[in-house]
Design a protein around this motif. Sequence first.
Motif, PDB file in Angstrom:
ATOM      1  N   GLN A 174       0.830  -1.207   0.000  1.00 38.38           N
ATOM      2  CA  GLN A 174       0.000   0.000   0.000  1.00 38.38           C
ATOM      3  C   GLN A 174       0.865   1.258   0.000  1.00 38.38           C
ATOM      4  O   GLN A 174       0.532   2.260  -0.642  1.00 38.38           O
ATOM      5  CB  GLN A 174      -0.936  -0.006   1.208  1.00 38.38           C
ATOM      6  CG  GLN A 174      -1.998  -1.091   1.182  1.00 38.38           C
ATOM      7  CD  GLN A 174      -3.039  -0.869   0.109  1.00 38.38           C
ATOM      8  OE1 GLN A 174      -3.332   0.271  -0.261  1.00 38.38           O
ATOM      9  NE2 GLN A 174      -3.605  -1.944  -0.398  1.00 38.38           N
TER      10      GLN A 174
ATOM     11  N   TYR B 287      -5.287   5.143   2.017  1.00 32.36           N
ATOM     12  CA  TYR B 287      -5.698   4.822   3.381  1.00 32.36           C
ATOM     13  C   TYR B 287      -7.135   4.302   3.405  1.00 32.36           C
ATOM     14  O   TYR B 287      -7.462   3.347   4.120  1.00 32.36           O
ATOM     15  CB  TYR B 287      -5.567   6.053   4.277  1.00 32.36           C
ATOM     16  CG  TYR B 287      -4.266   6.126   5.036  1.00 32.36           C
ATOM     17  CD1 TYR B 287      -4.184   5.680   6.347  1.00 32.36           C
ATOM     18  CD2 TYR B 287      -3.106   6.630   4.439  1.00 32.36           C
ATOM     19  CE1 TYR B 287      -2.992   5.739   7.051  1.00 32.36           C
ATOM     20  CE2 TYR B 287      -1.911   6.690   5.133  1.00 32.36           C
ATOM     21  CZ  TYR B 287      -1.854   6.245   6.435  1.00 32.36           C
ATOM     22  OH  TYR B 287      -0.664   6.292   7.120  1.00 32.36           O
TER      23      TYR B 287
ATOM     24  N   CYS C  57      -8.531   0.885   5.016  1.00 32.01           N
ATOM     25  CA  CYS C  57      -9.323   0.980   6.244  1.00 32.01           C
ATOM     26  C   CYS C  57     -10.790   0.635   6.021  1.00 32.01           C
ATOM     27  O   CYS C  57     -11.369  -0.175   6.752  1.00 32.01           O
ATOM     28  CB  CYS C  57      -9.175   2.377   6.838  1.00 32.01           C
ATOM     29  SG  CYS C  57      -7.463   2.767   7.308  1.00 32.01           S
TER      30      CYS C  57
END
Length: 428
Positions: free
Chosen positions: A44, A68, A72
């Motif tokens: 990532q 992100y 998440c």
Amino acid sequence: MSRLRLTLLAPLACLPLPALANVLEAPADIAWTITAAALVFFMQAGFALLEGGMSRAKNSVNIIMKNYADMCYGVVAFWLFGYGLMFGSSKGWFGTDHFMPSLDEGPDAVFFIFQLMFAATAATIVSGALAERIRFRPYVVGSVFVTGLIYPVFGAWAWGSFYDGGGWLKSLGFIDFAGSTVVHSVGAWCALAGVLVLGPRLGRFGADGRPRTMPGHNLPMVALGGMILWLGWFGFNGGSTLAASREVGIIIVNTHLAGAMGFAGALLTQRLLRRPILMTLGVNGAIGGLVSITAPCATVTPGFALLIGLVGGSVTVLGAMLLDKLQLDDVVGAIPVHGFCGVWGTLAAGLFLKGNLFNLDVIVVQLVGISAAFIWTFPTALLVFWLLKRLGGLRASSLDEQRGLDYSEHYEIGYPEFQKDLTHAGKS
């Protein structure tokens, strides 16, 4: 194809998902799989650096936020729906249990965290292609659909189940060891749908249709991101054994050789076409080689790994040229790298299967899997992005796109010392 031949082909799938009671029980296997999951998580960061570097400075914060969000929000979507759809008990099409899994058993928890990283990777592929003009909140909704529905359903066909039953493609003997199609092509076809719905960035193509270069703001970031992705690929492919076994060695060797030849193939193709030797295309070529070897990394010899990577690097360059000709604006080249190279790698897994080269029956199964991935993924993603466009507005306004999405979407700017005028510009 006869039923007997299908039965004989089924063991050739070489998938990392055996529904066996003893899988991930040995401490060494657990340690290796967790380490591999951490390496895939680190990818990532590689995607964030590569995508951010290839975008303009005014969109750098937005790129980070999307990466992100993929990880998440993807965690929640995959835990709620995706894991059960992909790996729950299945009669061929999708799982029907293990939604919101408790993960009380050690093997279940280890397997879940490893597969979660794959799901997040598929979503992140979409991020780079749609950079610099997609609004943040609709993007997050689209990302949830990728990790919670689109990716898991096809994954169930090719890799399911971890518990009982199995996917229909898996039963045919479809070979995709670590996800050239399951992860990379699925992500790329979602990206293609988004590109078509969004349209190109302002000024990307002239009135005559010719592409205009919009260089990224930090090419050293691109190179560093590519290196981090390469490192993560050792966990991506090697960890798909779910075991600290002897097979890990040849898988990682094949992975590295293909990545190296992907870089060489991209440079050679640029040279033969008498084009400038671009570092960005070289990095993408290496990634294209890595994508290409992801399906056959456990089932081909090193010599064929070199060939697969070489062709993958060339496909990356030629694919980028094709997108420009079609006026499709893919900011980071995700569709050629992950989509076209994913197709090539999955086909190559059938062409160069160790001990069974150029078997037409195997090749046909590979083509069925490649086609099924596109037929499911692309129309579904196209519908999702179209609905998002109709319901809430998918694309940033022209003014916000000109100012950059950092300020318009997040009220922050990535390089305040050099973008002082933005903080006084007001917001549309």
